[in-house]
Design an enzyme around this catalytic site. Sequence first.
Site, PDB file in Angstrom:
ATOM      1  N   SER A   1       0.830  -1.193   0.000  1.00  0.00           N
ATOM      2  CA  SER A   1       0.000   0.000   0.000  1.00  0.00           C
ATOM      3  C   SER A   1       0.880   1.265   0.000  1.00  0.00           C
ATOM      4  CB  SER A   1      -0.952  -0.044   1.199  1.00  0.00           C
ATOM      5  OG  SER A   1      -1.997   0.869   1.071  1.00  0.00           O
TER       6      SER A   1
ATOM      7  N   HIS B   1      -7.801  -5.503  -0.802  1.00  0.00           N
ATOM      8  CA  HIS B   1      -6.518  -4.841  -0.583  1.00  0.00           C
ATOM      9  C   HIS B   1      -5.741  -5.468   0.568  1.00  0.00           C
ATOM     10  CE1 HIS B   1      -3.568  -1.667  -0.649  1.00  0.00           C
ATOM     11  NE2 HIS B   1      -3.845  -1.323   0.591  1.00  0.00           N
ATOM     12  N   ASP B   2      -6.421  -5.917   1.587  1.00  0.00           N
ATOM     13  CA  ASP B   2      -5.759  -6.509   2.746  1.00  0.00           C
ATOM     14  C   ASP B   2      -5.126  -7.872   2.461  1.00  0.00           C
ATOM     15  OD1 ASP B   2      -5.946  -4.529   4.612  1.00  0.00           O
ATOM     16  OD2 ASP B   2      -7.680  -5.347   5.663  1.00  0.00           O
TER      17      ASP B   2
ATOM     18  N   ASP C   1      -8.462  -6.610  -5.269  1.00  0.00           N
ATOM     19  CA  ASP C   1      -8.101  -5.297  -4.713  1.00  0.00           C
ATOM     20  C   ASP C   1      -8.698  -4.214  -5.589  1.00  0.00           C
ATOM     21  OD1 ASP C   1      -6.949  -3.033  -3.649  1.00  0.00           O
ATOM     22  OD2 ASP C   1      -4.909  -3.821  -3.624  1.00  0.00           O
TER      23      ASP C   1
ATOM     24  N   ARG D   1     -12.038   6.151   9.482  1.00  0.00           N
ATOM     25  CA  ARG D   1     -11.499   4.797   9.511  1.00  0.00           C
ATOM     26  C   ARG D   1     -12.491   3.790   8.947  1.00  0.00           C
ATOM     27  NH1 ARG D   1      -7.140   1.612   9.052  1.00  0.00           N
ATOM     28  NH2 ARG D   1      -7.225  -0.225  10.412  1.00  0.00           N
TER      29      ARG D   1
END
Length: 390
Positions: A156, A358-359, A325, A227
């Site tokens: 990232s 993405h994680d 992602d 968040r």
Amino acid sequence: MRTHEPNSVGIVAKQYAHFDQPLHLRTGQVLERFTLAYETYGTLNADRSNAILICHALSGDSHVAGYYTNDPDEKPGWWDEAVGPGKMFDTNRYYVICANVIGGCQGSTGPSSPAPDGQPYGLRFPVVTIADMVAAQRLLMDRLGIERLFAVAGGSMGAMQALQWTVDTPERVANCLFLAATPRSSTQNIAFNEIGRQAIYADPRWNRGDYYGADREAPDAGLAVARMVGHITYMSERSLESKFGRTLQGHEQLPYTFLAPEFTVESYLQHQGEKFVQRFDANSYLYITKALDYFDIQEDYPTMADSLRRTSPDTKFLVVSFSSDWLYTAAQAQELVNALHTAARTVRHHEVIAEFGHDSFLVEVETMTHLVGGYLDEQWTLRGASIAAD
């Protein structure tokens, strides 16, 4: 008392490097003095050739692995599964370094730090870019006596820093590990970051960045929403669906209320927001997301390939992207790979079929160990063969 796993780095300590020299920023502003918080794992070898710098993402910090105490309830560093003896970044072989970025809130100088007048900077802190973060890291490498890094790695925002290293100081990087990232922030990336910032601005406790002090309250509500928005972009629709579906939170049937979470996904996101505000500063969130928005490795060059021609022909690149992602897409990674090919640079690309969005670079431990750890093993072996041939 905690019993550490055999492949854990164990108890570690945060260190601080204080610099009484100016850091000249891309905006033309100057940070007259600053501090970087960092941690190291493993042992630097005699010729200082085994150093790997891991750069962290937006919500990360220098604590990449291990524990600070023997408290059995303490959580390990944010990439503990990747750093340690025999792991992806094998501390039996490599000297691993991770520093909290400039502008951060975990020990490095940022908006919550004291300004020269003794009061917290707040919005008086200068705007920083990814290039500024890298410039500060280079000074840290100088302080540690490391002239050339065996690898700079990150996922990232960490990958953006790794790529910036190769362009700004090409002679100091042997391998660049670019994981789950983009060579330039897209309009969609900027849009999501702006939603998060607007949530913070809308919290009256933000007070235009002036909320420090015992008599003030931090804009926790705004930061928590920021968040929550960001966390959604780190997952995929499929992972959200498989993890939560339309399961109700503590109800057998819909209560039709606004006063409490009805679905488990709502409760999960609220929990993520609540946890985040306990360890992060809202102003740092503003500054770091702006740094993400500004990132464009092609900036000031006609094409991306032109910018990448500034990298050393000796530097090798590993690019890893993930099919699910949608924050930093596989297509964006492919754009970097194509530009590296055009620039006649050595690059290996893996697009991993993964469900976690993405994680995935954090969650797909076995796959990442095979790809990244295997790549590092290969490059280390080639390095040894080259030295033997000389």
